[in-house]
Write a protein that holds these residues in place. Structure first.
Motif, mmCIF file in Angstrom:
data_model
loop_
_atom_site.group_PDB
_atom_site.id
_atom_site.type_symbol
_atom_site.label_atom_id
_atom_site.label_comp_id
_atom_site.label_asym_id
_atom_site.label_seq_id
_atom_site.Cartn_x
_atom_site.Cartn_y
_atom_site.Cartn_z
ATOM 1 N N ARG A 257 0.829 -1.222 0.000
ATOM 2 C CA ARG A 257 0.000 0.000 0.000
ATOM 3 C C ARG A 257 0.862 1.271 0.000
ATOM 4 N NH1 ARG A 257 -3.131 -3.813 2.799
ATOM 5 N NH2 ARG A 257 -1.942 -3.421 4.688
ATOM 6 N N ASN A 258 1.608 1.399 -1.070
ATOM 7 C CA ASN A 258 2.489 2.562 -1.240
ATOM 8 C C ASN A 258 3.433 2.777 -0.055
ATOM 9 O OD1 ASN A 258 3.345 4.518 -3.084
ATOM 10 N ND2 ASN A 258 2.173 6.145 -2.088
ATOM 11 N N PHE A 259 4.019 1.684 0.412
ATOM 12 C CA PHE A 259 5.065 1.715 1.448
ATOM 13 C C PHE A 259 4.538 2.084 2.839
ATOM 14 C CE2 PHE A 259 7.228 1.785 -2.530
ATOM 15 C CZ PHE A 259 8.487 1.239 -2.345
ATOM 16 N N GLU A 260 3.232 1.856 3.043
ATOM 17 C CA GLU A 260 2.688 2.023 4.384
ATOM 18 C C GLU A 260 3.148 0.855 5.255
ATOM 19 O OE1 GLU A 260 -0.929 0.032 5.627
ATOM 20 O OE2 GLU A 260 -1.903 1.999 5.424
ATOM 21 N N ALA A 261 3.243 -0.335 4.642
ATOM 22 C CA ALA A 261 3.630 -1.546 5.364
ATOM 23 C C ALA A 261 4.684 -2.306 4.561
ATOM 24 C CB ALA A 261 2.400 -2.426 5.593
ATOM 25 N N VAL A 262 5.278 -3.316 5.206
ATOM 26 C CA VAL A 262 6.296 -4.120 4.518
ATOM 27 C C VAL A 262 5.929 -5.598 4.498
ATOM 28 C CG1 VAL A 262 8.219 -2.535 4.927
ATOM 29 C CG2 VAL A 262 7.652 -4.279 6.640
ATOM 30 N N GLN A 263 4.735 -5.911 4.959
ATOM 31 C CA GLN A 263 4.206 -7.268 4.866
ATOM 32 C C GLN A 263 2.746 -7.151 4.446
ATOM 33 O OE1 GLN A 263 5.519 -8.345 8.865
ATOM 34 N NE2 GLN A 263 6.778 -9.974 7.997
ATOM 35 N N PHE A 264 2.300 -8.075 3.592
ATOM 36 C CA PHE A 264 0.965 -7.966 3.010
ATOM 37 C C PHE A 264 0.138 -9.184 3.405
ATOM 38 C CE2 PHE A 264 -1.622 -8.655 -1.046
ATOM 39 C CZ PHE A 264 -2.637 -7.799 -0.661
ATOM 40 N N GLU A 265 -1.041 -8.946 3.940
ATOM 41 C CA GLU A 265 -1.867 -10.046 4.447
ATOM 42 C C GLU A 265 -2.349 -10.981 3.327
ATOM 43 O OE1 GLU A 265 -2.387 -6.836 4.647
ATOM 44 O OE2 GLU A 265 -4.215 -6.395 3.533
ATOM 45 N N GLY A 266 -2.305 -10.499 2.077
ATOM 46 C CA GLY A 266 -2.817 -11.333 0.980
ATOM 47 C C GLY A 266 -1.745 -12.028 0.165
ATOM 48 N N THR A 267 -0.498 -12.031 0.667
ATOM 49 C CA THR A 267 0.605 -12.568 -0.137
ATOM 50 C C THR A 267 0.359 -13.996 -0.610
ATOM 51 O OG1 THR A 267 2.248 -11.124 0.859
ATOM 52 C CG2 THR A 267 3.076 -13.172 -0.075
ATOM 53 N N GLU A 268 -0.173 -14.816 0.280
ATOM 54 C CA GLU A 268 -0.319 -16.230 -0.116
ATOM 55 C C GLU A 268 -1.375 -16.433 -1.203
ATOM 56 O OE1 GLU A 268 -3.288 -17.920 3.348
ATOM 57 O OE2 GLU A 268 -1.128 -18.096 3.641
ATOM 58 N N LYS A 269 -2.139 -15.399 -1.517
ATOM 59 C CA LYS A 269 -3.103 -15.522 -2.622
ATOM 60 C C LYS A 269 -2.484 -15.172 -3.976
ATOM 61 C CE LYS A 269 -7.182 -14.613 0.169
ATOM 62 N NZ LYS A 269 -8.214 -13.619 0.453
ATOM 63 N N VAL A 270 -1.278 -14.608 -3.960
ATOM 64 C CA VAL A 270 -0.655 -14.208 -5.231
ATOM 65 C C VAL A 270 0.771 -14.750 -5.368
ATOM 66 C CG1 VAL A 270 -2.082 -12.137 -5.489
ATOM 67 C CG2 VAL A 270 0.091 -11.960 -4.269
ATOM 68 N N ASP A 271 1.122 -15.721 -4.545
ATOM 69 C CA ASP A 271 2.491 -16.237 -4.572
ATOM 70 C C ASP A 271 2.593 -17.446 -5.519
ATOM 71 O OD1 ASP A 271 1.439 -18.377 -3.205
ATOM 72 O OD2 ASP A 271 2.676 -18.126 -1.405
ATOM 73 N N PRO A 272 3.786 -18.034 -5.682
ATOM 74 C CA PRO A 272 3.932 -19.139 -6.639
ATOM 75 C C PRO A 272 3.025 -20.330 -6.314
ATOM 76 C CG PRO A 272 6.077 -18.344 -5.971
ATOM 77 C CD PRO A 272 5.087 -17.634 -5.113
ATOM 78 N N ALA A 273 2.800 -20.584 -5.032
ATOM 79 C CA ALA A 273 1.922 -21.699 -4.673
ATOM 80 C C ALA A 273 0.506 -21.428 -5.180
ATOM 81 C CB ALA A 273 1.922 -21.896 -3.158
ATOM 82 N N ALA A 274 0.080 -20.164 -5.095
ATOM 83 C CA ALA A 274 -1.251 -19.794 -5.600
ATOM 84 C C ALA A 274 -1.313 -19.956 -7.115
ATOM 85 C CB ALA A 274 -1.586 -18.359 -5.198
ATOM 86 N N MET A 275 -0.206 -19.652 -7.798
ATOM 87 C CA MET A 275 -0.172 -19.814 -9.258
ATOM 88 C C MET A 275 -0.263 -21.283 -9.653
ATOM 89 S SD MET A 275 2.802 -17.015 -10.104
ATOM 90 C CE MET A 275 2.859 -17.216 -11.899
ATOM 91 N N LEU A 276 0.250 -22.156 -8.788
ATOM 92 C CA LEU A 276 0.295 -23.595 -9.089
ATOM 93 C C LEU A 276 -0.956 -24.340 -8.624
ATOM 94 C CD1 LEU A 276 4.015 -24.249 -8.150
ATOM 95 C CD2 LEU A 276 2.991 -24.885 -10.339
ATOM 96 N N ALA A 277 -1.730 -23.709 -7.724
ATOM 97 C CA ALA A 277 -2.864 -24.422 -7.132
ATOM 98 C C ALA A 277 -4.026 -24.531 -8.116
ATOM 99 C CB ALA A 277 -3.324 -23.671 -5.882
#
Lengths: 610, 158
Positions: A257-277
């Motif tokens: 969110r434009n550098f408000e945070a450095v960790q994103f709660e939705g990462t596992e929905k857009v990561d390589p595992a999500a691409m493979l699922a």
């Protein structure tokens, strides 16, 4: 050898195309591709020239190993003065176009001037034509490639082109080749558009030879075997570059969110595992992996969108396979704008390829627009009725298409974050260096990467330095200037060889040396190669200094210098840039105001410049 | 035992290492335009398929050649073009049903896969195992096996 020793110089104002010998004196100092093109650019234009004017020069540059059997030998670079930054732009691409230009007999294609009407270049070995582009102007990259192959009855043509984004001056438009590989950053496609050059279509039958084929093939075999065995290579093959998103999430360096945070709660929905699922409806995002020319890594992703997804439910033309998410796209369309809908990310990725613009700068600009929207500075009246809230997948996909077509609020987004935020009176919201938006590494958590962003000659860019390993071990800036400077020089050499940076998953300088020394005339030692890298870095710097980009531009946005990281392993840190930068200048042999000293220029054989 | 090239398109990434290896072996330069094996890409790269001569036992090209420039190598089973005999008439390129023998304007002769005399460079260069050189009697073995599993299911381990 390695080099074809020939340059094709096209002047679009005069309508001429002439072959000339490659300047071998320069090639011996700058190798090829990025480095040698920097020298040609410096010698062929005034760094003060308007990047969108006819005096800018656009160079398509291969390296001495491009088109050989070295692994990853498909690289070429587009070097010019960039309109997004006003600095030197050097954007590197894979695919098959670069090798094809070399097979046609040319190391470089240099484009000067500006055509009166839209044109494209058709190159088949020695036959070069400048042809009217009426039937492809105003159309997409994908259409352009199909039309040119059909028109010339040549399925073997390789095409590099711009989309509407490049034609209409989106300041981060890119040059796309082979449908989904791109010289992506700094707006090199906008420069191509400013010259009224829609496409370069090339086919070559001349082949590439090397100095010592037996020794070369031995080196190729050994270096390919090293890649084969490497764990880093294996990860790139199986997961693609997006494996990085999980590392950055865990470490706490993933700009959100434009550098408000450095960790994103939705990462596992857009990561390589999500691409493979495979989802409940049987849809899997990833179809296969794909290689660029000569590449034995094959990190490229080919993906498709769930046909019931809102983006394409009524648009069957996008029920196709195409280039899928790599890390920077996943970061810029995911965490950076707070969106966790993988199909929306993939659709936006298709838009960037089809219309030809840089996903990193687009994501960075959209994130800034979202912040302005959340602040109330802009409203739905400005944004064509679209709610630009962080996390809204429709905001991402609609704006991706509008930006590609340069329509409505897309025109504003096409300015890049710096110009857009200045326009709305909030320059502090724009997250950029020298006008170019950040790749997916937070400078407060990865200090050495941050120093590299601040000092990169083309603005915030993750591909010109590699302090990653050191940064993962230690979250402070201590000891980072040296590996930052050394990796900048090393990568400048790698970018000048014709090979891909990702081979460094298994290769050190020695592996490049073996292949370059067996392919090219002369004796290529590690020292000579690294000094060439340092020379290249300094010449880029000199170009920028003459263009008016100075030490004051070697900085980071206030947010990274003053606002501490809220979570993760670097919690509480801000960037240590103020302490790292003087040490970096000193290591470089530059004065306190960031200029190469006389001694440095002399050591690098750059006395005539600066 | 004769061997033949086995192509598993599912493993191909379209890197063209095979095309470069082939052209280096036969022309001394890296030159995919002169490769005798070709990679074809479909659906924006979702599928890449290597294709080359399969060395017909009754080869159309061999029978069509009016000057007997094409002969069978009895060791490898490859149909080979004798360049000093070939007159570049291209009749073989018409006769071949598969398009895998082609005219090379650089030297005025035709060119086709000759299995590199029994050590095909394409297979050696392929990084993914999409092209292998195997016992000619059993080129379908792995595919049969995979279909056997798909048809009847893999036995669960005890």
């Amino acid at each position: 050898m390695g080099w074809q020793k020939k340059v094709l110089r096209v002047n679009l104002t005069k309508g001429t195309a002439k072959a000339e010998p490659l300047n071998m004196e320069w090639a011996n100092e700058y190798l090829g591709e990025r480095g040698l093109a920097t020298k040609y650019l410096y010698e062929n234009m005034d760094p003060k020239a308007d990047p969108m004017g006819p005096d800018n020069v656009l160079i398509f540059a291969t390296g001495p190993l491009t088109g050989t059997m070295s692994s990853t030998s498909g690289r070429y670079a587009v070097v010019t003065k960039g309109p997004l930054t006003g600095a030197i732009a050097c954007s590197n691409s894979g695919g098959k176009f670069g090798a094809e230009l070399k097979f046609a007999g040319y190391d470089f294609l240099i484009v000067e001037g500006k055509a009166k009407k839209p044109v494209y270049l058709h190159i088949v070995d020695d036959e070069v034509q400048i042809l009217p582009a009426d039937e492809i102007w105003g159309t997409t990259v994908w259409n352009t490639e199909a039309v040119l192959k059909s028109k010339h009855q040549n399925p073997l043509l390789k095409v590099a082109s711009i989309g509407v984004a490049g034609e209409r001056g989106v300041l981060y438009a890119c040059v796309v080749n082979d449908l989904h590989r791109a010289a992506g950053r700094s707006g090199v496609g906008a420069v191509m558009g400013s010259k009224n050059l829609k496409a370069v279509a090339v086919h070559g039958t001349k082949g590439v030879k090397v100095k010592d084929p037996v020794r070369f093939m031995k080196a190729v075999k050994e270096t390919k075997a090293l890649l084969e065995k490497s764990g880093g290579r294996k990860e790139l093959t199986e997961l693609g570059t997006n494996a990085m998103i999980d590392s950055m999430q865990a470490f706490g360096g993933l700009p959100t969110r434009n550098f408000e945070a450095v960790q994103f709660e939705g990462t596992e929905k857009v990561d390589p595992a999500a691409m493979l699922a495979t989802g409940p409806d049987g849809h899997r995002n990833l179809i296969t992996n794909k290689a660029c020319f000569g590449c034995t890594i094959a990190c490229g992703r080919i993906a498709h969108i769930n046909k019931k997804h809102f983006t394409i439910v009524n648009r069957p033309e996008y029920r196709t396979a195409s280039g899928g998410l790599e890390y920077e796209t996943a970061y810029a369309f995911g965490p950076l704008v707070g969106v966790d809908d993988i199909d929306a990310l993939t659709f936006a990725g298709f838009m960037t390829n089809e219309h030809g613009y840089d996903p990193i700068s687009f994501g960075g600009t959209l994130a800034a627009a979202m912040e302005l929207f959340e602040m109330g500075v802009i409203t739905e009246k400005d944004t064509d009725g679209v709610s630009l809230r962080f996390g809204n997948p429709e905001a991402l996909t609609i704006m991706a298409e509008k930006t590609g077509k340069c329509e409505g609020f897309g025109k504003i987004l096409g300015l890049g974050s710096r110009r857009m935020c200045e326009k709305y009176g909030h320059p502090e919201v724009a997250m950029h260096v020298k006008g170019q938006e950040f790749a997916g590494y937070d400078s407060r958590a990865l200090q050495g990467m941050g120093l590299g962003f601040a000092t990169s000659n083309r603005g915030a860019c993750h591909l010109k330095h590699d302090v990653f390993a050191q940064d993962m071990e230690d979250q402070t800036g201590k000891g980072k200037p040296k590996p930052c400077k050394d990796s900048q020089d090393r990568i400048a050499m790698i970018d000048s060889s014709g090979l891909c940076l990702f081979t460094t998953a298994a290769w050190g300088v020695e592996e490049f040396r073996q292949q370059i020394d067996a392919a090219c005339e002369g004796e290529w030692t590690t020292e000579r190669l690294l000094q060439a890298g340092e020379r290249i870095w300094n010449l880029e710097r000199i170009f920028n200094l003459e263009a008016g980009i100075t030490a004051k531009d070697d900085t980071l946005p206030k947010r990274l210098l003053e606002v501490p990281v809220p979570t993760g392993t670097a919690k509480g840190h801000v960037s240590d840039l103020p302490t790292m930068l003087p040490e970096y200048y000193s290591l470089r042999g530059w004065s306190k105001d960031g200029k190469p000293t006389k001694e440095t220029l002399k050591r690098l054989g750059l006395e005539a410049t600066g | 035992m004769q061997k033949s090239l086995l192509i598993d398109a599912g493993k191909c990434t379209s890197c063209l290492q095979c095309e470069m290896a082939c052209s280096l072996e036969h022309t001394g330069a890296f030159n995919p335009a002169r490769s005798r094996i070709k990679i074809f890409e479909f659906n924006q790269g979702a599928r890449s398929i290597p294709y080359t001569c399969t060395q017909c036992a009754e080869a159309w090209c061999l029978h069509a050649c009016p000057v007997e420039a094409i002969t069978k190598n009895m060791v490898t089973g490859a149909m080979e073009v004798n360049e000093s005999t070939c007159v570049g008439c291209k009749v073989c390129t018409i006769a071949c049903p598969f398009g895998t023998i082609n005219y090379n304007p650089d030297n005025g002769k035709v060119a086709k896969c000759d299995l590199c005399g029994g050590a095909p460079k394409c297979a050696e260069a392929c990084p993914t195992g999409a092209i292998t050189y195997v016992d000619a009697d059993w080129t379908g073995y792995d595919r049969m096996r995979s279909w056997a599993v798909r048809t009847h299911g893999e036995p669960t381990s005890a």
